[in-house]
Design a protein around this motif. Structure first.
Motif, short mmCIF file in Angstrom:
data_model
loop_
_atom_site.label_atom_id
_atom_site.label_comp_id
_atom_site.label_asym_id
_atom_site.label_seq_id
_atom_site.Cartn_x
_atom_site.Cartn_y
_atom_site.Cartn_z
N UNK A 129 43.22 -10.70 7.17
CA UNK A 129 42.08 -11.06 8.36
C UNK A 129 41.68 -12.29 8.38
N UNK A 130 41.95 -13.06 7.07
CA UNK A 130 41.38 -14.27 6.90
C UNK A 130 41.92 -15.47 7.58
N UNK A 131 41.11 -16.37 8.13
CA UNK A 131 41.77 -17.45 9.11
C UNK A 131 42.11 -18.46 8.36
N UNK A 132 42.88 -19.54 9.03
CA UNK A 132 43.22 -20.81 8.28
C UNK A 132 42.14 -21.41 7.61
N UNK A 133 41.01 -21.42 8.45
CA UNK A 133 39.90 -22.09 7.72
C UNK A 133 39.54 -21.33 6.42
N UNK A 134 39.40 -20.13 6.65
CA UNK A 134 38.93 -19.19 5.38
C UNK A 134 40.04 -19.78 4.14
N UNK A 135 41.23 -19.78 4.46
CA UNK A 135 41.86 -20.06 3.32
C UNK A 135 41.74 -21.38 2.66
N UNK A 136 41.46 -22.38 3.76
CA UNK A 136 41.19 -23.84 3.00
C UNK A 136 40.04 -23.71 2.15
N UNK A 137 39.19 -22.92 2.62
CA UNK A 137 37.84 -22.82 1.99
C UNK A 137 38.02 -22.31 0.67
N UNK A 138 38.79 -21.07 0.49
CA UNK A 138 38.81 -20.22 -0.90
C UNK A 138 40.11 -20.42 -1.61
N UNK A 185 51.91 -9.16 10.31
CA UNK A 185 51.89 -7.96 10.01
C UNK A 185 51.06 -7.62 8.40
N UNK A 186 52.16 -7.57 7.44
CA UNK A 186 51.57 -7.08 6.10
C UNK A 186 51.66 -8.31 5.08
N UNK A 187 51.62 -9.41 5.61
CA UNK A 187 51.76 -10.59 4.77
C UNK A 187 50.38 -11.43 4.51
N UNK A 188 50.30 -11.51 3.11
CA UNK A 188 49.18 -12.39 2.56
C UNK A 188 49.60 -13.61 2.03
N UNK A 189 48.51 -14.76 2.09
CA UNK A 189 48.78 -16.00 1.58
C UNK A 189 48.00 -16.12 0.21
N UNK A 190 48.53 -16.73 -0.71
CA UNK A 190 47.54 -16.51 -1.91
C UNK A 190 48.21 -17.96 -2.64
N UNK A 191 47.87 -17.95 -4.09
CA UNK A 191 48.05 -19.19 -5.09
C UNK A 191 48.00 -18.36 -6.24
N UNK A 192 49.25 -18.75 -7.06
CA UNK A 192 49.48 -18.22 -8.44
C UNK A 192 48.48 -18.80 -9.40
N UNK A 193 47.61 -17.88 -9.80
CA UNK A 193 46.47 -18.41 -11.06
C UNK A 193 47.17 -18.39 -12.50
N UNK A 194 48.17 -17.16 -12.59
CA UNK A 194 48.70 -16.88 -13.85
C UNK A 194 49.99 -16.42 -13.66
N UNK A 232 43.45 -14.87 -3.68
CA UNK A 232 43.59 -14.84 -2.18
C UNK A 232 42.32 -14.77 -1.68
N UNK A 233 42.01 -15.08 -0.34
CA UNK A 233 40.74 -15.17 0.13
C UNK A 233 39.90 -13.91 -0.45
N UNK A 234 38.71 -14.05 -1.17
CA UNK A 234 38.03 -13.03 -1.45
C UNK A 234 38.30 -12.17 -2.50
N UNK A 235 39.51 -12.51 -3.27
CA UNK A 235 40.05 -11.65 -4.36
C UNK A 235 40.87 -12.59 -5.35
N UNK A 236 41.02 -11.66 -6.36
CA UNK A 236 42.23 -12.03 -7.28
C UNK A 236 43.06 -10.64 -7.48
#
Length: 377
Positions: free
Chosen positions: A20-29, A46-55, A65-69
């Motif tokens: 549900x996060x927008x591109x702007x949200x992703x850039x912020x978090x 659909x069911x895909x999320x974007x995130x960054x590997x922290x470990x 991911x936006x709002x959580x790990x």
């Protein structure tokens, strides 16, 4: 070294994205997220999320991911094509809460990629971390200060595409820190060399230009040089366990065992790495040239284009050594690392040939069993 993994095609069957996060949200978090990554991720619905590997823990990753790990496994498709996410990677997750499943299914394009030669007989590359802006090469005063090792680090860092900075830690233990800094600058070229004490927080202000919001800095170096202490000092709290100094080799005790990401209050990212015991160059030819730029520059004036700078007449590099412009130990180190690169390349090629032989051997065995079972010639 930049890689784009195509492990799973996006599902366009629904326009109702669970992210549900927008591109702007992703850039912020999601630190480091930019418009190019947003464009690469925009094909996923659909069911895909974007995130960054922290470990990374073997087959499980912690993903920011936006709002959580959250924790996610690595898809079989991704593993089959030999693509493994590393700390710092921006990834695509298939999120299926109804099945209790979250899976990394793709790796978005890497801007930079730190790797070294893999251990063992097969050769190849071992990726350490990705999407780095700056890499702090951490050494310390005393027995760890080894110029030849620093040359190796510079070669792999230059090859990564990130900017190297050398940190000389524990200067409070040195009688003449300025003399040690001058020694390092003799092999560092234009690379900044910063003396500091992570424990007493001396000299940390000099790191500020490299710790900008949204930028990622990785720390590499031997065990015990003070990387964990530096992380704690920059964060202002103890997030990494540290050990005391061993008397036999003047090193701190090895404490970091997992690569992981830390977020500074201003939005900069730090990636800590376990101490590197063996620095194999792997595919670092370009990095080697940058690490020994004075030799490459002098070589342009050699009489022969294929000059090896060993015994050839008219060699401008050997003349520069004779004139005292290039130290003899620098040329010796260059030869040693260049020979190692050739060896690593041959080892990697032999490893591929061995895999091909095993592949055809398995096909022959399967074919023989099939003929025996069917009775066909």
């Amino acid at each position: 070294m930049n890689e784009h993994c195509e492990a799973e095609s996006p599902d366009h069957s629904s326009d109702n994205s669970s992210d549900n996060s927008s591109g702007n949200d992703r850039m912020k978090v999601i630190p480091g997220w930019d418009e190019e990554l947003e464009s690469a991720f925009s094909v996923y619905q659909s069911s895909y999320l974007a995130g960054r590997v922290a470990s990374r823990h073997k087959t499980v990753c912690e993903i920011l991911i936006p709002g959580a790990v959250l924790q996610a496994g690595i898809s079989g498709a991704l593993q089959r094509i030999g693509k493994q996410p590393v700390v710092g990677d921006f990834v695509v997750l298939l999120d299926q809460p109804e099945l209790g499943s979250r899976m990394v299914v793709n790796i978005l394009p890497r801007r930079t990629c730190l790797s070294r030669g893999a251990a063992g007989d097969g050769g190849g590359e071992q990726v350490i971390a990705a999407n780095l802006d700056t890499i702090f090469i951490v050494t310390s005063v005393g027995k760890d200060l080894n110029l030849r090792r620093l040359e190796r680090y510079l070669a792999i860092v230059y090859s990564s595409g990130a900017n190297p900075v050398i940190l000389l830690n524990k200067i409070d233990l040195a009688d003449d820190p300025a003399l040690l800094v001058e020694k390092i600058r003799g092999i560092a070229g234009a690379v900044p060399v910063i003396p500091l004490s992570a424990l007493s927080k001396t000299g940390l202000d000099a790191l500020s230009p490299y710790l900008n919001p949204g930028e990622t800095v990785a720390l590499i170096g031997s065990s015990g040089v003070g990387k964990s202490t530096l992380i704690n000092s920059l964060l202002g709290e103890t997030v990494q366990r540290t050990g005391g100094i061993r008397e036999d080799d003047e090193k701190g005790r090895h404490t970091t065992t997992v690569r992981q990401m830390f977020l500074l209050p201003n939005g900069a990212v730090l990636i800590d790495n376990p101490g590197i015991r063996e620095i194999q160059l792997g595919d670092s030819a370009e990095g080697l040239e940058k690490a020994f730029s004075e030799i490459i520059d002098a070589a342009r004036n050699c009489k022969f284009k294929d000059c090896t700078h060993r015994k050839e007449p008219g060699c401008a590099v050997l003349q520069a050594v004779k004139d005292g412009i290039i130290p003899e130990e620098r040329l010796e180190s260059y030869h040693r690392l260049a020979d190692e690169l050739v060896f690593q390349s041959k080892k990697s090629e032999m490893g591929l040939k061995r895999l091909e032989k095993e592949k055809y051997r398995e096909i022959a065995v399967t074919s023989k069993k099939y003929r025996k079972f069917t009775g066909k010639p």
